[in-house]
Design a protein around this motif. Structure first.
Motif, PDB file in Angstrom:
ATOM      1  N   GLY A 143      75.958 -30.458   2.552  1.00 33.31           N
ATOM      2  CA  GLY A 143      75.645 -30.572   3.966  1.00 33.31           C
ATOM      3  C   GLY A 143      74.377 -29.858   4.386  1.00 33.31           C
ATOM      4  N   TRP A 144      73.816 -30.357   5.441  1.00 33.35           N
ATOM      5  CA  TRP A 144      72.607 -29.785   6.033  1.00 33.35           C
ATOM      6  C   TRP A 144      72.913 -28.495   6.800  1.00 33.35           C
ATOM      7  N   HIS A 145      74.187 -28.217   7.013  1.00 34.92           N
ATOM      8  CA  HIS A 145      74.571 -27.010   7.743  1.00 34.92           C
ATOM      9  C   HIS A 145      74.200 -25.741   6.982  1.00 34.92           C
ATOM     10  N   LYS A 146      73.879 -25.861   5.706  1.00 30.95           N
ATOM     11  CA  LYS A 146      73.521 -24.696   4.891  1.00 30.95           C
ATOM     12  C   LYS A 146      72.054 -24.304   5.038  1.00 30.95           C
ATOM     13  N   THR A 147      71.277 -25.090   5.741  1.00 29.09           N
ATOM     14  CA  THR A 147      69.849 -24.798   5.846  1.00 29.09           C
ATOM     15  C   THR A 147      69.554 -23.868   7.017  1.00 29.09           C
ATOM     16  N   ASN A 148      68.535 -23.068   6.861  1.00 28.56           N
ATOM     17  CA  ASN A 148      68.088 -22.210   7.959  1.00 28.56           C
ATOM     18  C   ASN A 148      66.868 -22.853   8.624  1.00 28.56           C
ATOM     19  N   SER A 149      66.379 -22.252   9.664  1.00 29.27           N
ATOM     20  CA  SER A 149      65.292 -22.874  10.432  1.00 29.27           C
ATOM     21  C   SER A 149      64.001 -22.973   9.616  1.00 29.27           C
ATOM     22  N   ALA A 150      63.711 -21.989   8.788  1.00 32.82           N
ATOM     23  CA  ALA A 150      62.495 -22.045   7.964  1.00 32.82           C
ATOM     24  C   ALA A 150      62.573 -23.194   6.959  1.00 32.82           C
ATOM     25  N   THR A 151      63.754 -23.378   6.356  1.00 36.05           N
ATOM     26  CA  THR A 151      63.940 -24.477   5.401  1.00 36.05           C
ATOM     27  C   THR A 151      63.828 -25.825   6.105  1.00 36.05           C
ATOM     28  N   LEU A 152      64.453 -25.927   7.278  1.00 32.99           N
ATOM     29  CA  LEU A 152      64.358 -27.181   8.034  1.00 32.99           C
ATOM     30  C   LEU A 152      62.911 -27.508   8.398  1.00 32.99           C
ATOM     31  N   LYS A 153      62.153 -26.498   8.704  1.00 31.71           N
ATOM     32  CA  LYS A 153      60.739 -26.712   9.039  1.00 31.71           C
ATOM     33  C   LYS A 153      59.994 -27.263   7.824  1.00 31.71           C
ATOM     34  N   ARG A 154      60.240 -26.695   6.634  1.00 34.85           N
ATOM     35  CA  ARG A 154      59.596 -27.183   5.403  1.00 34.85           C
ATOM     36  C   ARG A 154      60.029 -28.614   5.086  1.00 34.85           C
ATOM     37  N   ILE A 155      61.307 -28.913   5.293  1.00 36.30           N
ATOM     38  CA  ILE A 155      61.807 -30.266   5.045  1.00 36.30           C
ATOM     39  C   ILE A 155      61.117 -31.254   5.983  1.00 36.30           C
ATOM     40  N   ARG A 156      61.033 -30.897   7.247  1.00 38.90           N
ATOM     41  CA  ARG A 156      60.381 -31.772   8.228  1.00 38.90           C
ATOM     42  C   ARG A 156      58.916 -32.008   7.858  1.00 38.90           C
ATOM     43  N   GLU A 157      58.218 -30.955   7.438  1.00 40.27           N
ATOM     44  CA  GLU A 157      56.820 -31.095   7.034  1.00 40.27           C
ATOM     45  C   GLU A 157      56.674 -32.009   5.826  1.00 40.27           C
ATOM     46  N   LYS A 158      57.554 -31.846   4.849  1.00 40.42           N
ATOM     47  CA  LYS A 158      57.496 -32.670   3.635  1.00 40.42           C
ATOM     48  C   LYS A 158      57.799 -34.137   3.956  1.00 40.42           C
ATOM     49  N   LEU A 159      58.815 -34.382   4.771  1.00 36.87           N
ATOM     50  CA  LEU A 159      59.107 -35.757   5.174  1.00 36.87           C
ATOM     51  C   LEU A 159      57.933 -36.339   5.954  1.00 36.87           C
ATOM     52  N   GLY A 160      57.291 -35.522   6.760  1.00 35.29           N
ATOM     53  CA  GLY A 160      56.093 -35.950   7.477  1.00 35.29           C
ATOM     54  C   GLY A 160      54.976 -36.320   6.515  1.00 35.29           C
ATOM     55  N   ASP A 161      54.833 -35.576   5.419  1.00 36.86           N
ATOM     56  CA  ASP A 161      53.836 -35.912   4.396  1.00 36.86           C
ATOM     57  C   ASP A 161      54.135 -37.275   3.769  1.00 36.86           C
ATOM     58  N   PHE A 162      55.413 -37.547   3.528  1.00 37.81           N
ATOM     59  CA  PHE A 162      55.790 -38.849   2.969  1.00 37.81           C
ATOM     60  C   PHE A 162      55.401 -39.996   3.901  1.00 37.81           C
ATOM     61  N   GLU A 163      55.401 -39.751   5.186  1.00 39.41           N
ATOM     62  CA  GLU A 163      55.096 -40.811   6.152  1.00 39.41           C
ATOM     63  C   GLU A 163      53.659 -41.307   6.056  1.00 39.41           C
ATOM     64  N   SER A 164      52.794 -40.573   5.381  1.00 41.31           N
ATOM     65  CA  SER A 164      51.418 -41.034   5.191  1.00 41.31           C
ATOM     66  C   SER A 164      51.294 -41.926   3.955  1.00 41.31           C
ATOM     67  N   MET A 165      52.390 -42.105   3.234  1.00 37.11           N
ATOM     68  CA  MET A 165      52.405 -42.896   1.996  1.00 37.11           C
ATOM     69  C   MET A 165      53.210 -44.170   2.211  1.00 37.11           C
ATOM     70  N   THR A 166      53.188 -45.060   1.225  1.00 33.16           N
ATOM     71  CA  THR A 166      54.058 -46.241   1.245  1.00 33.16           C
ATOM     72  C   THR A 166      55.228 -45.973   0.294  1.00 33.16           C
ATOM     73  N   TRP A 167      56.275 -46.790   0.402  1.00 31.32           N
ATOM     74  CA  TRP A 167      57.405 -46.639  -0.516  1.00 31.32           C
ATOM     75  C   TRP A 167      56.956 -46.854  -1.956  1.00 31.32           C
ATOM     76  N   ASN A 168      55.987 -47.734  -2.157  1.00 33.40           N
ATOM     77  CA  ASN A 168      55.464 -47.963  -3.502  1.00 33.40           C
ATOM     78  C   ASN A 168      54.831 -46.687  -4.055  1.00 33.40           C
ATOM     79  N   GLN A 169      54.050 -46.006  -3.250  1.00 35.18           N
ATOM     80  CA  GLN A 169      53.437 -44.760  -3.697  1.00 35.18           C
ATOM     81  C   GLN A 169      54.488 -43.690  -3.973  1.00 35.18           C
ATOM     82  N   ILE A 170      55.519 -43.655  -3.172  1.00 39.52           N
ATOM     83  CA  ILE A 170      56.555 -42.627  -3.330  1.00 39.52           C
ATOM     84  C   ILE A 170      57.429 -42.909  -4.548  1.00 39.52           C
ATOM     85  N   LEU A 171      57.980 -44.125  -4.631  1.00 40.13           N
ATOM     86  CA  LEU A 171      58.997 -44.419  -5.645  1.00 40.13           C
ATOM     87  C   LEU A 171      58.454 -44.993  -6.949  1.00 40.13           C
TER      88      LEU A 171
END
Length: 164
Positions: free
Chosen positions: A63-91
Motif C-alpha cells: 500500500g501507498w499508506h507506507k510512504t512519507n511526504s518526501a517519498t511521495l514528492k520523489r514519486i510524483r517527480e519521477k512520474l512527471g519525468d515519464f510524462e515527457s516520454m512515450t510508452w515506447n520509450q519507457i517500455l
C-alpha cells in the motif's frame, strides 16, 4: 394570378414523366482519402503516459499508506519525468528497468491481493522502476496506467540473478 395557381396545381397532378434520375452533386468527393493517423488505433506506444489513481492500494502488503511526504514528492517527480516520454520509450527502450510482467511471475501475496480486489483476470502488470529497488506497479490499459502498488523493496517480482 388565379390562372397561374391553376396551372401549378395541374402540373403537380400530372403523372410523372420519365426523367433522368441520376443523383447530381454540387461537389465531387476527393479522389483519395488519407488517414489522419497512420498508426493502428489500438496502439498506444506512441502516446505519452497518463495515470489513474483511483485504484491506489492503501493497505498492506504493497500500500501507498507506507510512504512519507518526501517519498511521495520523489514519486510524483519521477512520474512527471515519464510524462515527457512515450510508452515506447519507457517500455521498449527502457525495458531493463521498466517492463510488463506476467502475473504468474509475481509473488504469491501480490497474486492473492489481485484476487481480493477482483483484478486477477488480467494477464500482465507494469512495473516502473523509480530508483534502485523502488517500483510502482499498475495495470496498463490503452495508454493509461492504473496505479496499484508501491513496492519500495522490489518484493512483488524479485529479480533472480543468473548463474547463482
Amino acid at each position: 394570378m388565379a390562372r397561374r395557381d391553376k396551372k401549378k396545381r395541374a402540373k403537380t397532378k400530372q403523372a410523372p414523366t420519365q426523367r433522368d434520375k441520376t443523383v447530381k452533386t454540387k461537389l465531387l468527393p476527393k479522389a483519395r482519402k488519407e488517414p489522419k493517423a497512420a498508426l493502428e488505433p489500438m496502439s498506444f506506444n506512441h502516446r505519452r503516459p497518463a495515470w489513474r489513481v483511483s485504484h491506489l492500494e492503501m493497505v498492506d502488503p504493497y500500500g501507498w499508506h507506507k510512504t512519507n511526504s518526501a517519498t511521495l514528492k520523489r514519486i510524483r517527480e519521477k512520474l512527471g519525468d515519464f510524462e515527457s516520454m512515450t510508452w515506447n520509450q519507457i517500455l521498449v527502450d527502457g525495458k531493463k528497468r521498466h517492463h510488463s510482467v506476467c502475473i504468474d511471475k509475481i509473488a504469491k501475496p501480490a497474486l492473492e491481493r489481485l484476487r481480493e480486489i477482483e483484478q486477477d483476470d488480467i494477464d500482465r502488470l507494469v512495473s516502473l522502476s523509480l530508483s534502485g529497488k523502488q517500483r510502482v506497479w499498475g495495470i496498463l490499459e490503452e495508454g493509461v496506467l492504473r496505479l496499484l502498488w508501491w513496492d519500495p523493496n522490489h518484493e512483488i517480482c524479485p529479480s533472480r540473478k543468473k548463474h547463482t
